[in-house]
Motif scaffolding. Structure first.
Motif, PDB file in Angstrom:
ATOM      1  N   GLU A   6       0.921  -1.157   0.015  1.00 49.30           N
ATOM      2  CA  GLU A   6       0.007  -0.096  -0.017  1.00 49.30           C
ATOM      3  C   GLU A   6       0.785   1.438   0.158  1.00 49.30           C
ATOM      4  N   GLU A   7       0.532   2.259  -0.655  1.00 45.82           N
ATOM      5  CA  GLU A   7       1.218   3.478  -0.844  1.00 45.82           C
ATOM      6  C   GLU A   7       0.972   4.386   0.656  1.00 45.82           C
ATOM      7  N   GLN A   8       2.235   4.777   1.086  1.00 43.97           N
ATOM      8  CA  GLN A   8       1.828   5.702   2.300  1.00 43.97           C
ATOM      9  C   GLN A   8       1.332   6.977   2.041  1.00 43.97           C
ATOM     10  N   ARG A   9       0.436   7.250   2.856  1.00 48.31           N
ATOM     11  CA  ARG A   9      -0.233   8.687   2.700  1.00 48.31           C
ATOM     12  C   ARG A   9       0.753   9.817   3.186  1.00 48.31           C
ATOM     13  N   ALA A  10       0.830  10.793   2.523  1.00 52.02           N
ATOM     14  CA  ALA A  10       1.654  11.969   2.813  1.00 52.02           C
ATOM     15  C   ALA A  10       1.212  12.474   4.118  1.00 52.02           C
ATOM     16  N   SER A  11       2.515  12.858   5.018  1.00 50.24           N
ATOM     17  CA  SER A  11       1.995  13.376   6.273  1.00 50.24           C
ATOM     18  C   SER A  11       1.526  14.637   6.216  1.00 50.24           C
ATOM     19  N   PHE A  12       0.910  15.259   7.273  1.00 54.36           N
ATOM     20  CA  PHE A  12       0.312  16.443   7.307  1.00 54.36           C
ATOM     21  C   PHE A  12       1.291  17.585   6.837  1.00 54.36           C
ATOM     22  N   GLU A  13       2.594  17.494   7.578  1.00 53.17           N
ATOM     23  CA  GLU A  13       3.327  18.463   7.136  1.00 53.17           C
ATOM     24  C   GLU A  13       3.677  18.414   5.653  1.00 53.17           C
ATOM     25  N   MET A  14       3.911  17.358   5.178  1.00 50.86           N
ATOM     26  CA  MET A  14       4.256  17.234   3.612  1.00 50.86           C
ATOM     27  C   MET A  14       3.071  17.980   2.754  1.00 50.86           C
ATOM     28  N   ARG A  15       1.884  17.713   3.011  1.00 50.47           N
ATOM     29  CA  ARG A  15       0.695  18.353   2.494  1.00 50.47           C
ATOM     30  C   ARG A  15       0.580  19.698   2.667  1.00 50.47           C
ATOM     31  N   ILE A  16       0.987  20.241   3.675  1.00 51.26           N
ATOM     32  CA  ILE A  16       0.991  21.656   4.170  1.00 51.26           C
ATOM     33  C   ILE A  16       1.894  22.234   3.170  1.00 51.26           C
ATOM     34  N   ALA A  17       3.227  21.528   2.990  1.00 48.96           N
ATOM     35  CA  ALA A  17       4.350  22.035   1.970  1.00 48.96           C
ATOM     36  C   ALA A  17       3.553  22.284   0.732  1.00 48.96           C
ATOM     37  N   ASP A  18       2.889  21.223   0.212  1.00 46.88           N
ATOM     38  CA  ASP A  18       2.373  21.231  -1.094  1.00 46.88           C
ATOM     39  C   ASP A  18       1.359  22.176  -1.628  1.00 46.88           C
ATOM     40  N   LEU A  19       0.768  22.816  -0.338  1.00 47.39           N
ATOM     41  CA  LEU A  19      -0.250  23.830  -0.586  1.00 47.39           C
ATOM     42  C   LEU A  19       0.216  24.977  -1.349  1.00 47.39           C
ATOM     43  N   SER A  20      -0.917  25.529  -1.895  1.00 46.50           N
ATOM     44  CA  SER A  20      -0.547  27.090  -2.400  1.00 46.50           C
ATOM     45  C   SER A  20       0.021  27.977  -1.365  1.00 46.50           C
ATOM     46  N   GLU A  21       0.641  29.055  -1.877  1.00 43.21           N
ATOM     47  CA  GLU A  21       1.129  30.183  -0.921  1.00 43.21           C
ATOM     48  C   GLU A  21      -0.001  30.658   0.004  1.00 43.21           C
ATOM     49  N   ASP A  22      -1.248  30.905  -0.718  1.00 39.34           N
ATOM     50  CA  ASP A  22      -2.349  31.381  -0.007  1.00 39.34           C
ATOM     51  C   ASP A  22      -2.766  30.493   0.826  1.00 39.34           C
ATOM     52  N   ALA A  23      -2.954  29.386   0.556  1.00 40.52           N
ATOM     53  CA  ALA A  23      -3.376  28.309   1.698  1.00 40.52           C
ATOM     54  C   ALA A  23      -2.713  28.324   2.891  1.00 40.52           C
ATOM     55  N   LYS A  24      -1.263  28.254   2.679  1.00 38.20           N
ATOM     56  CA  LYS A  24      -0.344  28.168   3.661  1.00 38.20           C
ATOM     57  C   LYS A  24      -0.554  29.379   4.576  1.00 38.20           C
ATOM     58  N   LEU A  25      -0.936  30.438   4.074  1.00 34.78           N
ATOM     59  CA  LEU A  25      -0.951  31.572   4.977  1.00 34.78           C
ATOM     60  C   LEU A  25      -2.221  31.499   5.640  1.00 34.78           C
ATOM     61  N   TYR A  26      -3.374  31.129   5.137  1.00 31.32           N
ATOM     62  CA  TYR A  26      -4.646  30.919   5.764  1.00 31.32           C
ATOM     63  C   TYR A  26      -4.397  29.755   7.030  1.00 31.32           C
ATOM     64  N   TYR A  27      -3.673  28.882   6.808  1.00 30.52           N
ATOM     65  CA  TYR A  27      -3.481  27.696   7.782  1.00 30.52           C
ATOM     66  C   TYR A  27      -2.917  28.502   8.777  1.00 30.52           C
ATOM     67  N   ASN A  28      -1.597  29.280   8.517  1.00 28.03           N
ATOM     68  CA  ASN A  28      -0.882  29.936   9.748  1.00 28.03           C
ATOM     69  C   ASN A  28      -1.653  30.945  10.361  1.00 28.03           C
ATOM     70  N   GLN A  29      -2.491  31.779   9.691  1.00 29.01           N
ATOM     71  CA  GLN A  29      -3.470  32.545  10.277  1.00 29.01           C
ATOM     72  C   GLN A  29      -4.300  32.058  11.290  1.00 29.01           C
ATOM     73  N   LEU A  30      -5.180  30.959  10.944  1.00 27.82           N
ATOM     74  CA  LEU A  30      -6.063  30.495  11.641  1.00 27.82           C
ATOM     75  C   LEU A  30      -5.297  29.589  13.095  1.00 27.82           C
ATOM     76  N   LYS A  31      -4.252  28.924  12.571  1.00 25.99           N
ATOM     77  CA  LYS A  31      -3.589  28.349  13.680  1.00 25.99           C
ATOM     78  C   LYS A  31      -3.162  29.311  14.773  1.00 25.99           C
ATOM     79  N   ASP A  32      -2.492  30.540  14.312  1.00 25.72           N
ATOM     80  CA  ASP A  32      -2.158  31.622  15.161  1.00 25.72           C
ATOM     81  C   ASP A  32      -3.222  31.940  16.289  1.00 25.72           C
ATOM     82  N   TYR A  33      -4.333  32.183  15.593  1.00 21.34           N
ATOM     83  CA  TYR A  33      -5.461  32.746  16.084  1.00 21.34           C
ATOM     84  C   TYR A  33      -6.210  31.827  17.125  1.00 21.34           C
TER      85      TYR A  33
END
Length: 128
Positions: free
Chosen positions: A2-29
């Motif tokens: 079975e193919e290993q699912r990419a970790s959450f951190e790897m999937r964050i790295a693959d997101l668009s710059e905008d989505a990464k920004l949203y993630y960081n804003q929400l997490k900080d909040y």
């Protein structure tokens, strides 16, 4: 094999710059509230106070999704005009049934307002 699912951190790295920004804003909040702890797992980033799950952030495809422990049908939350999906059928999201795909700066702002309502309800104050 079975193919290993990419970790959450790897999937964050693959997101668009905008989505990464949203993630960081929400997490900080979310972490700006007292006693809230974050835990990264392979599937998502979850936020708790003690044993109580407040919220999860996950990635589906190229979209950041936030799951909140709120009732999306309440008037003060419905007035935010967010596109909630009810995930209460799914065992993984039974504690955090309200799912919102985060796709814009405005959505981040509205989600923060909903988080505010949720935190007030739970009696959690923001750090100074």
């Amino acid at each position: 094999m079975e193919e290993q699912r990419a970790s959450f951190e790897m999937r964050i790295a693959d997101l668009s710059e905008d989505a990464k920004l949203y993630y960081n804003q929400l997490k900080d909040y979310i972490l700006s509230f007292k006693k809230v702890k974050s835990r990264l797992s392979n599937r998502c980033d979850s936020f708790r106070v003690g044993r109580e799950l407040l919220c999860k952030m996950a990635i589906g495809g190229k979209t950041l999704k936030i799951y909140l422990a709120v009732d999306a049908d309440r008037e003060d939350i419905e007035s935010k005009k967010l596109h909630f999906r009810n995930m209460s059928e799914s065992k993984a999201y039974s504690e955090v049934p309200a799912m919102i795909p985060v796709k814009s700066e405005l959505c981040v702002k509205k989600v923060c307002e909903v988080i505010n309502i949720m935190m007030q309800e739970k009696g959690l104050a923001q750090k100074k």
